[in-house]
Every structure is written in structure tokens, then in C-alpha cells.
Scaffold this motif. Structure first.
Motif, short mmCIF file in Angstrom:
data_model
loop_
_atom_site.label_atom_id
_atom_site.label_comp_id
_atom_site.label_asym_id
_atom_site.label_seq_id
_atom_site.Cartn_x
_atom_site.Cartn_y
_atom_site.Cartn_z
N UNK A 159 -17.48 8.44 -7.85
CA UNK A 159 -17.93 8.94 -6.43
C UNK A 159 -17.47 8.17 -5.27
N UNK A 160 -16.93 6.97 -5.55
CA UNK A 160 -16.38 6.29 -4.33
C UNK A 160 -15.45 7.08 -3.45
N UNK A 161 -14.46 7.58 -4.00
CA UNK A 161 -13.83 8.27 -2.98
C UNK A 161 -14.34 9.39 -1.95
N UNK A 204 -14.84 9.78 2.10
CA UNK A 204 -14.45 10.70 2.97
C UNK A 204 -15.73 11.02 3.61
N UNK A 205 -17.05 11.00 3.09
CA UNK A 205 -18.18 11.34 4.01
C UNK A 205 -18.45 10.27 4.92
N UNK A 259 -18.57 10.95 9.31
CA UNK A 259 -19.87 10.93 9.74
C UNK A 259 -20.11 9.51 10.55
N UNK A 260 -19.00 8.88 10.36
CA UNK A 260 -19.20 7.28 11.01
C UNK A 260 -19.68 7.22 12.69
N UNK A 289 -17.41 1.66 0.30
CA UNK A 289 -16.70 2.55 -0.33
C UNK A 289 -15.16 2.88 0.42
N UNK A 290 -15.32 2.80 1.78
CA UNK A 290 -14.04 3.01 2.24
C UNK A 290 -12.83 2.07 2.14
N UNK A 291 -13.38 0.77 2.26
CA UNK A 291 -12.60 -0.44 2.14
C UNK A 291 -12.15 -0.74 0.62
#
Length: 296
Positions: A252-254, A258-259, A263-264, A290-292
Motif C-alpha cells: 500500500x506504500x506506493x 500518490x495520495x 492531497x499535500x 510513505x513518500x520518502x
């Protein structure tokens, strides 16, 4: 008996030192109070210079910035007593028996942590995120801290034996803000020193603005992953790392990263605003983690 070590950066610590000095004299103990400004070149250091007029007290202004971890390590190396009390320069003493509470436990434990509180009311709306997270998430009773004693150990307002501290020290190889306590507490837990949690809090005085705290939150998460990847903490010592590994396992990390990218902006508008939501702050942190992680 007691060396009180106060790292400072662009803050007037004289009122704090004055109160600590008064209580040490009342306890009639051997003590020293060492304060060190990390080359902030602040005009407030004219107030900090007054510390040198107090008995057994010293204020030093470094010429070159060495960062907060090495500042703490340097203060510990200068200390002449066995018991080191680490307390940040922006702390506020809220009890008149603060020093005596610690003194009563010095002979029985290697580490004593008194806890931390945030003010009852938020100083301003632009500081509300840090204040909310501190007051409703970080501030814990003795009973709650005892459930995870080392994970609950912070090094603002902690007494530790000097030989115990010297076995680990703060990791000066890390350059970014965040998770100093996590690294040090985990390393201490590996040789099982005698740790005591007591009800002897200080109040957090200099609360970050919402924008500053979000920047620090990102830096802190970057440090957390670095600590884990370098084997300086294990997954069971950090709920965020445990969660990240679970998300990785579920693939689910990817999708979360992306979410987060989408939404940032919306999340930041709430968190930098006058009424930040702590649930959205949790989403922000998990998303950035998750992004990093995906980037690495």
C-alpha cells in the motif's frame, strides 16, 4: 552531586537558571549549572551573560555552530558530577520542589525522567498544531509512560548517570532535526539500566509555529527512516516504522504516497491554519513517510 546541562539557541535562559539555582541552594547540594548557546549570535545572550554572576553557574557562547546533539554531548563532557540533568533552555520550572524531587531518587536509579507538559492554553493560533500535539499526544502521565518506559523517555528533563550517558551519547552524525530521543533511548534500553519515571514535569515554553512544526515533522520522519535503515533502532521501538513495514507488506506504500502528493496542499492548508486537525496531521505524517520511503 548534580550537573545541570542546558543547551540554548536564541533564547533567554536566565529566568530558568535563576529558579534552578535558587532550588539547588535550598537543597544544600553540590551542583553546577552549565549553559551553552550554539553560536546563535542572539541579542538575548546579553541576558544569558547574567548567568555567569550566579554561583556555580556558567554560560558559554560558541563561536561556531555544532548542532544540538553535539551541544548536549559537549555539555556532558564538561560536567564534573556523576548525575547529569538535561533540560532545554526554553523549559519552565512549574514546581518549587523540582530539584528536591530528583535528589530523592539519585542513589537508586541510573536514569530518572520527570515528564513534560504544555501550557493549559495555546499561546496563539499560529502555534496551535505543536501545542495540540504536545498537550493531547505527547504529554503523558507516569502510569502511561511506565507502559513503554524507554519509548516514553525524552531527554528534556532527564537525570542520567554520566557513565551511563557515555555508553551511548547523542548521534552527532545525524544532521537533521528529530528523533534524538528515539535513538538514545533505544541504545540505552539495550543494556537495561535502572530507569525510573516520576511526576516532576517542566513546561514547554518556546512552542513552534504551525509552519515551523510541519518542516520539523518532515525532517524528523527522514531521520527516523535513516535510524532504522542504519540499524540504530528496531521496528518494534517505533510505531511509525512498524506501520510503514506493514504497509509495505500489504503493498500500500506506493498508493498512499500518490495520495499524499495529491492531497499535500489541502492537508497543509488545514495544518498551517488557525484550527489544525490532529487526525489530518497523522495522515500527513503517514503520507510523507510513505513518500520518502518510496523514493528510497
Amino acid at each position: 552531586m548534580l550537573s545541570i546541562l542546558i543547551p540554548i539557541y536564541n533564547y533567554n535562559a536566565y529566568p530558568l537558571v535563576l529558579e534552578l539555582h535558587k532550588q539547588c541552594l535550598e537543597c544544600a547540594i553540590d551542583f553546577e549549572i552549565l549553559c551553552q548557546d550554539d553560536a546563535s549570535k542572539s541579542v538575548l545572550n546579553s541576558e544569558n551573560e547574567k548567568i555567569n554572576s550566579l554561583s556555580n553557574c556558567n554560560f558559554t557562547e560558541l563561536k561556531v555552530n555544532i548542532a544540538h546533539r553535539q551541544n548536549r554531548n559537549m555539555l556532558a563532557s564538561k560536567a564534573k558530577f556523576e548525575n547529569l540533568l538535561f533540560i532545554d533552555g526554553d523549559s519552565i520550572i512549574i514546581r518549587n520542589n523540582y530539584i528536591s524531587n530528583y535528589v530523592s531518587w539519585l542513589n537508586d536509579f541510573d536514569i530518572i525522567y520527570g515528564g513534560r507538559l504544555h501550557p493549559e492554553n495555546c499561546p496563539s493560533n499560529v502555534q496551535k498544531l505543536r501545542w495540540k500535539y504536545g498537550k493531547f499526544i505527547e504529554d503523558k502521565s507516569v502510569e502511561k509512560r511506565k507502559l513503554a518506559p524507554f519509548q516514553s523517555l525524552l531527554f528534556n528533563n532527564t537525570v542520567i548517570k554520566k557513565d551511563c550517558f557515555n555508553k551511548v551519547k547523542f548521534d552527532s552524525h545525524l544532521t537533521k532535526y528529530g528523533h534524538d530521543d528515539t535513538q538514545l533511548s533505544y541504545q540505552l534500553s539495550q543494556f537495561n539500566p535502572k530507569l525510573k519515571h516520576i511526576d516532576n514535569p517542566v513546561e514547554h515554553g518556546d512552542i513552534d509555529s504551525n509552519k515551523e512544526y510541519l518542516i520539523k515533522s518532515k525532517s524528523s520522519l527522514e531521520n527516523l527512516i535513516e535510524l532504522y535503515n542504519e540499524g540504530k533502532i528496531i521496528k518494534d521501538f517505533s510505531r511509525l516504522i512498524s506501520l510503514l513495514l506493514l504497509l509495505n507488506k500489504l503493498k500500500l506504500t506506493y498508493f498512499i504516497s500518490v495520495f499524499y502528493k495529491i492531497s499535500e496542499g489541502i492537508l497543509k492548508r488545514n495544518l498551517e491554519g488557525n484550527n489544525p486537525n490532529l487526525f489530518l496531521y497523522t495522515i500527513f505524517r503517514i503520507g510523507y513517510l510513505c513518500k520518502i520511503s518510496v523514493k528510497k
